[in-house]
Enzyme design. Sequence first.
Site: not given
Length: 483
Positions: A130, A185, A188, A192
Amino acid sequence: MSKKADIGLIGLAVMGENLVLNMESKGYTVAVFNRTTEKVDKFVNGRGANKNFIGAHSIKELVDSLEKPRKVMMLVKAGAAVDALIDQVIPHLEEGDIIIDGGNSHYPDSIRRTEYVESKGLLFVGSGVSGGEEGALTGPSLMPGGSPAAWPHIKDIFQNISAKVENGVPCCDWVGEGGAGHFVKMVHNGIEYGDMQIISEAYHIMKEYLGMTHKEMHDVFDEWNKGDLDSYLTEITRDIMAYEEDGEPLVENILDAAGQKGTGKWTGITALDLGVPLTLIGESVFARCLSSQKAERVEAAKVLGSPIKKFEGDKQAFINNIKDALFASKIVSYAQGYVLMNEAAKEFGWDLNYGGIALMWRGGCIIRSVFLNKIKDAFDKNPALPNLLLDSYFTDKVKDAEQGWRNVVGQAVIAGIPVPTFSSALSYYDGYRTEKLPANLLQAQRDYFGAHTYERVDKPRGEFFHTNWTGRGGDTASTTYDV
Ligand code: NBP
């Protein structure tokens, strides 16, 4: 014999090119290959000129140039290309060699690929990367998972190229087996989506309800960025508020139809599959879907629209309330995201280090923020913490913010401003802290129409009862449904 490369990379697009430059700058020799081989020559003679790169024009050439155990990393378009490449690389590798997929792969693919690559006597790593182009070059957040035996061989490279936070702590650690790296991920990315939506709701209220100028909103985000809400996304929002084109704020000339690439949707679907109330991220995905129905909303506004009522009262006090709503909603979003990871860990047998994950997100990535330190502290204190809302720091913070948060949701509802994430986060909070929910009625309804049975408050859990509610049904209970 010329020096062998420490690692090989396939895929010299924006991410691959920047990541190998990062690796080389940390002292590694990197062999590079790309399907369209002209890009190899262009890179080696361009940005990579006079640096420690070995340009390869075939996969065999790439593999032959690597130190053993060989590490072949792919940064190509996620999906079929990854499977195709794995099959092209495998015949050239030997037992113990490592294939790394650094693309945005979906975690079930990484679970499958780990098993497949291991069945060939090799090791597999599926790593979340990322931070975009700049992160790849200067230090991304890296979330590797897959075959644990691979980690000691890639640990130095991965931690050296990753972002660092205070005292040089790397934003990269081993996440877990199989698809754990890509799962984290994915979460994540879901978080976001949530962070972006809560900030957007704050902006919407400030602009439409309080009638604030972009300069005023810039100043508010600037102020917020100095405290609990200090984060990359607050910072860029502050800067976006100040960005002008021909004397006008550019943000107002951008069409209000949000795009998405699918990782938020994956997070929401996974939460539904695992039975986790991931309401804030879910609402963030739906908010993007609703925004993208621009033409229909324009028509609906003509039929259903009415002016948003304007705020009357102490503006500064209400701005503080918005900050409370933003912070409390953010806490709920991360609490839900961590519950999702916890459920997935149970489902897939992963031993996730939750504090370590907070640290991996602390720098390099889009959701980086000071707030993540507090999450790390919470899991350091209690690695088995079931919900962040039960950690004393977060309990106190939410209680402090609660009144302002309720005020914002209440006033937004009355004024007619959509606040899907602020309000769903508050409903989750209220539901989570409610000892007795109305699900007793739901169970009665289910038993009434479908003989699905219910448990009783005056009997031990696990004993199921059925009532013949109308006197017309029989005593047979349904056994084909879960509670
Ligand atoms: P892209 O996702 O645009 O992929 C382009 C690369 O994939 C090129 O090197 C291309 O080779 C190669 N490729 C394709 Br397409 N099909 C292939 C195949 N069948 N066999 C071999 N190579 C193939 O690149 P990117 O934007 O650098 O992203 C790479 C990965 O990193 C993706 O999974 C992406 O989702 C992820 N990611 C991207 C970002 C970002 O900010 N861009 C951030 C984080 C993660 P060619 O040159 O021959 O066409």
